[in-house]
Design an enzyme around this catalytic site. Structure first.
Site, mmCIF file in Angstrom:
data_model
loop_
_atom_site.group_PDB
_atom_site.id
_atom_site.type_symbol
_atom_site.label_atom_id
_atom_site.label_comp_id
_atom_site.label_asym_id
_atom_site.label_seq_id
_atom_site.Cartn_x
_atom_site.Cartn_y
_atom_site.Cartn_z
ATOM 1 C CG HIS A 1 -2.088 0.849 1.180
ATOM 2 N ND1 HIS A 1 -2.004 2.200 0.953
ATOM 3 C CD2 HIS A 1 -3.395 0.571 1.310
ATOM 4 C CE1 HIS A 1 -3.227 2.703 0.964
ATOM 5 N NE2 HIS A 1 -4.088 1.733 1.181
ATOM 6 C CD GLU B 1 -3.318 1.374 -2.436
ATOM 7 O OE1 GLU B 1 -3.922 0.332 -2.123
ATOM 8 O OE2 GLU B 1 -3.812 2.497 -2.278
#
Ligand SMILES: O=P(O)(O)OC[C@H]1O[C@@H](O)[C@H](O)[C@@H](O)[C@@H]1O
Length: 297
Positions: A159, A264
């Site tokens: 992330h 991500e």
């Protein structure tokens, strides 16, 4: 010293350049700072919790075994959004290479967050490898199914919060022509725009992005970040914009969405299923590269 360990974190510095470093919090094995020649490359909220009370808002939180909030799987649906890796304290396994300086962290059920492993009682071993290049950062993951009888079903995602100057002057290239799922509209469609630009909240999952595609973050025509991927077919692009940032207590300053973009890479559209005893590997490479606009095949 190229590797400095404290109770809370590990700092890795390049022996040939002490202004280039990466800092990894043991909680979540979260990279929360990557400096290249003293310049911070990642975005970190000024209200991010670094004390283990909450996943870190910024840097590179690790998403495993589920992306988002699952509603269908018997066990995964019991876990909070984005799983348990980012809310568990990992073990520092030490330095594995001096050039490029490389360290590893491990997570297994015996040391993971007990409140969460109770909800998802699976056997696994995660090894995160962080490698600090001259002008790159590689984060690699190995997932092993340590069970002798049960399959392991999971998502993985890095992330990554990139630091940028100004979201409205930023574009993301080389995702054109890809199919995406828009998490806000709850719809799938082909992205026909030549580049991704930002004028409002964005939360989309690009699917099956070919590994040859280097995703580039471009600020007013200048390449500022390049992201390369191995074994991570999906790419989430997220910016919370004004209202969503207001609603997140750990997102500060509230104008911070202007200086961040999450790109991500992950395996989130489908689950990976590992047979007992098997391993799965993937990595992301954050680097600098010439601007390279790749044609749609
Ligand atoms: O607030 P969290 O749990 O860190 O999630 C942040 C965002 O993470 C992104 O990956 C998701 O696509 C978004 O839907 C989500 O809002």
């Amino acid at each position: 010293m190229p590797v400095k360990e404290t109770d809370r974190e590990v700092v890795l510095t390049r022996p040939d350049d002490e202004t280039t470093s990466v800092t990894i919090l043991k909680y979540g094995a979260t990279v929360y700072s990557w400096k290249l020649k003293s310049e911070e490359q990642l975005w970190l909220s000024t209200a991010a919790k670094l004390d283990g009370s909450k996943p870190v808002r910024g840097g590179i939180p690790l998403v495993f075994p589920v992306f988002g909030k699952n509603t269908t799987d018997e066990y995964l649906s019991k876990l909070p959004q984005h799983g348990l890796a980012r809310n568990s304290t990992w073990e520092f396994l030490g330095q594995t290479k001096s050039d490029p300086p490389t360290v590893q962290f491990g997570l297994k059920p015996e040391i993971a967050n007990p409140e969460l492993t109770k909800l998802w009682p699976m056997d696994f071993l995660l090894i995160l490898t962080v490698e600090l290049g001259v002008d790159s950062l590689k984060t690699a993951i190995e997932v092993e199914n340590t069970s002798t009888s049960k399959e392991l079903k999971f998502n993985w995602l890095f992330h990554t919060y990139f630091r940028i100057e100004d979201i409205e002057g930023t574009m993301v290239s080389n995702l054109a022509g890809m199919k995406l799922y828009d998490q806000l509209l709850k719809e799938s469609y082909l992205d026909k725009h030549p580049v991704v630009t930002f004028h409002q909240e964005t939360d989309v999952i690009y699917q099956n992005v070919s590994p040859e595609r280097a995703i580039q973050i471009v600020d007013k025509g200048v390449q500022v970040h390049t992201l390369k991927r191995y074994n991570l077919p999906d790419t989430v692009v997220w910016n919370p914009w004004v209202e969503k940032s207001q609603g997140m207590a750990d997102f500060e300053p509230k104008t911070g969405y202007e200086q961040m973009i999450c790109i991500e890479p992950g395996h989130v559209h489908d689950f990976i299923t590992l047979a007992p005893g098997k391993k799965w590997n993937a990595h992301q490479l954050l680097c600098k590269d010439e601007l390279n606009y790749q044609a749609i095949q």
